[in-house]
Design an enzyme around this catalytic site. Structure first.
Site, PDB file in Angstrom:
ATOM      1  N   HIS A  53       0.717  -1.103  -0.163  1.00 56.37           N
ATOM      2  CA  HIS A  53      -0.051  -0.076   0.185  1.00 56.37           C
ATOM      3  C   HIS A  53       0.811   1.263   0.196  1.00 56.37           C
ATOM      4  CE1 HIS A  53       0.727  -0.351   4.391  1.00 56.37           C
ATOM      5  NE2 HIS A  53       0.200   0.866   4.434  1.00 56.37           N
ATOM      6  N   HIS A  55       1.411   3.994   1.898  1.00 52.47           N
ATOM      7  CA  HIS A  55       2.122   4.675   3.071  1.00 52.47           C
ATOM      8  C   HIS A  55       3.402   4.822   3.051  1.00 52.47           C
ATOM      9  CE1 HIS A  55      -1.788   4.044   5.656  1.00 52.47           C
ATOM     10  NE2 HIS A  55      -1.872   4.995   4.832  1.00 52.47           N
ATOM     11  N   ASP A  57       6.120   4.395   4.818  1.00 49.51           N
ATOM     12  CA  ASP A  57       6.950   3.757   5.545  1.00 49.51           C
ATOM     13  C   ASP A  57       6.949   2.359   4.675  1.00 49.51           C
ATOM     14  OD1 ASP A  57       4.150   3.559   6.794  1.00 49.51           O
ATOM     15  OD2 ASP A  57       4.793   1.857   7.899  1.00 49.51           O
ATOM     16  N   HIS A  58       6.083   2.096   3.797  1.00 53.11           N
ATOM     17  CA  HIS A  58       6.192   1.142   2.933  1.00 53.11           C
ATOM     18  C   HIS A  58       6.717   1.040   1.543  1.00 53.11           C
ATOM     19  CE1 HIS A  58       3.576  -1.410   5.938  1.00 53.11           C
ATOM     20  NE2 HIS A  58       3.397  -0.005   6.405  1.00 53.11           N
ATOM     21  N   HIS A 116      -7.215  -1.020   5.692  1.00 52.46           N
ATOM     22  CA  HIS A 116      -6.389  -0.021   5.993  1.00 52.46           C
ATOM     23  C   HIS A 116      -6.123   1.201   5.148  1.00 52.46           C
ATOM     24  CE1 HIS A 116      -2.806   1.145   8.187  1.00 52.46           C
ATOM     25  NE2 HIS A 116      -2.277   1.172   6.808  1.00 52.46           N
ATOM     26  N   ASP A 133      -0.083  -4.220   6.149  1.00 51.90           N
ATOM     27  CA  ASP A 133      -0.868  -3.400   7.557  1.00 51.90           C
ATOM     28  C   ASP A 133      -2.021  -3.915   7.626  1.00 51.90           C
ATOM     29  OD1 ASP A 133       1.617  -2.224   7.993  1.00 51.90           O
ATOM     30  OD2 ASP A 133       1.017  -0.150   7.809  1.00 51.90           O
ATOM     31  N   HIS A 171       4.824  -4.745  10.548  1.00 50.68           N
ATOM     32  CA  HIS A 171       5.364  -4.107  11.795  1.00 50.68           C
ATOM     33  C   HIS A 171       5.568  -5.075  13.080  1.00 50.68           C
ATOM     34  CE1 HIS A 171       4.726   0.091  10.661  1.00 50.68           C
ATOM     35  NE2 HIS A 171       3.877  -0.467   9.828  1.00 50.68           N
TER      36      HIS A 171
HETATM   37 FE    FE Z   1       3.013   0.702   8.228  1.00 49.09          FE
HETATM   38 ZN    ZN Z   2       0.402   1.534   6.509  1.00 54.10          ZN
END
Ligand code: FE
Ligand code: ZN
Length: 258
Positions: A53, A55, A57-58, A116, A133, A171
């Site tokens: 996805h 975001h 951090d991905h 998410h 996530d 995570h």
């Molecule tokens: Fe994340």
């Molecule tokens: Zn995320």
């Protein structure tokens, strides 16, 4: 066959690296630097990047990795993904290491798991799930873009995979999630045992993931919205909770403020 290697990133992210011979793919590289260091250390060539996805951090490292390594970038067509070359909607089968020169090229099924985010994807191959996530150790992702009904359906879909599937989430949240799970189901013996196992792993600095899907079905409250004890706990917070979706929504709201 291939080996799965966790690359820790940021505070609590895992970037998963799959190695097959001298070829590699990574899932959700939020940061390029630790991936490049691992490729270098192991003498691997990065062939493919799978993104679950949008975001940061991905996918924060996708641009640099794609530019440096020329890797194909697989990810959700419905989201804004840097350097995406293979847009996916869910329902496809992909061979991200095809052409890598090995006979045993892994095939992955692409699963649409909205909740998410709107276009969130999971990647599944016999024995291995990469779920970003959506599903966490003993928990699930927050609903940033989707509805409780969508997320509950996505989790049902993942929960239906074989019990021995290794759940590679993005995570290290398992300990916090287990505290909540215990508040929901204080009398679940398998949950109590998992709390001890995970505490021992974390005390030694080891990842609590991957777990198995069988473990998640037995201890993750978000996969247990049909269990009488979980329904009863949800009703203390949300007296109208009844069906799996409203029970899920009540648990998710409770967890947000936990
Ligand atoms: Fe994340
Ligand atoms: Zn995320």
């Amino acid at each position: 066959m291939f080996e799965v290697i966790p690359i820790p990133a940021f505070r609590d992210n895992y970037i998963w690296l799959l190695r097959q011979g001298k070829s590699a793919l990574v899932v959700d590289p939020g940061d390029a630097a630790p991936v490049l260091a691992t490729l270098d250390r192991l003498g691997l060539t990065l062939r493919a990047i799978l993104v679950t996805h949008h975001h940061a951090d991905h996918q924060g490292g996708v641009g640099e990795l794609a530019a440096r390594c020329g890797a194909e970038v697989f990810g959700p067509a419905a989201e804004s993904i840097t350097a995406l070359t293979r847009p996916l909607a869910g329902g496809e089968t992909i061979r991200p290491l095809a052409g890598a020169g090995d006979a045993d090229d892994p095939d992955f099924a692409v699963l649409a798991v909205p909740g998410h985010t709107r276009g969130h994807l999971a990647y599944y191959r016999k024995g291995l799930l990469f779920c970003g996530d959506t599903l966490f150790g003993a928990g699930c992702g927050r609903l940033f873009e989707g509805t409780p009904a969508q997320m509950a359906a996505s989790l049902d879909r993942l929960a239906a995979l074989p019990g021995d599937t290794a759940v590679h989430c993005a995570h290290e949240y398992t300990e916090q999630n287990l505290r909540f799970a215990l508040a929901v189901e204080p009398d679940n013996p398998l949950l109590r045992r998992r709390v001890e196992t995970v505490a021992a792993l974390r005390a030694r600095g080891l990842p609590s993931v991957p777990s198995t899907l069988a473990e998640e079905r037995a201890t993750n409250p978000f996969l247990r919205c049909r269990e009488p004890a979980v329904i009863a706990a949800a009703r203390i917070r949300a007296p109208d909770a009844a069906d799996p979706v409203t029970v899920f929504a009540a648990l998710r709201a409770w967890r947000n403020g936990f």
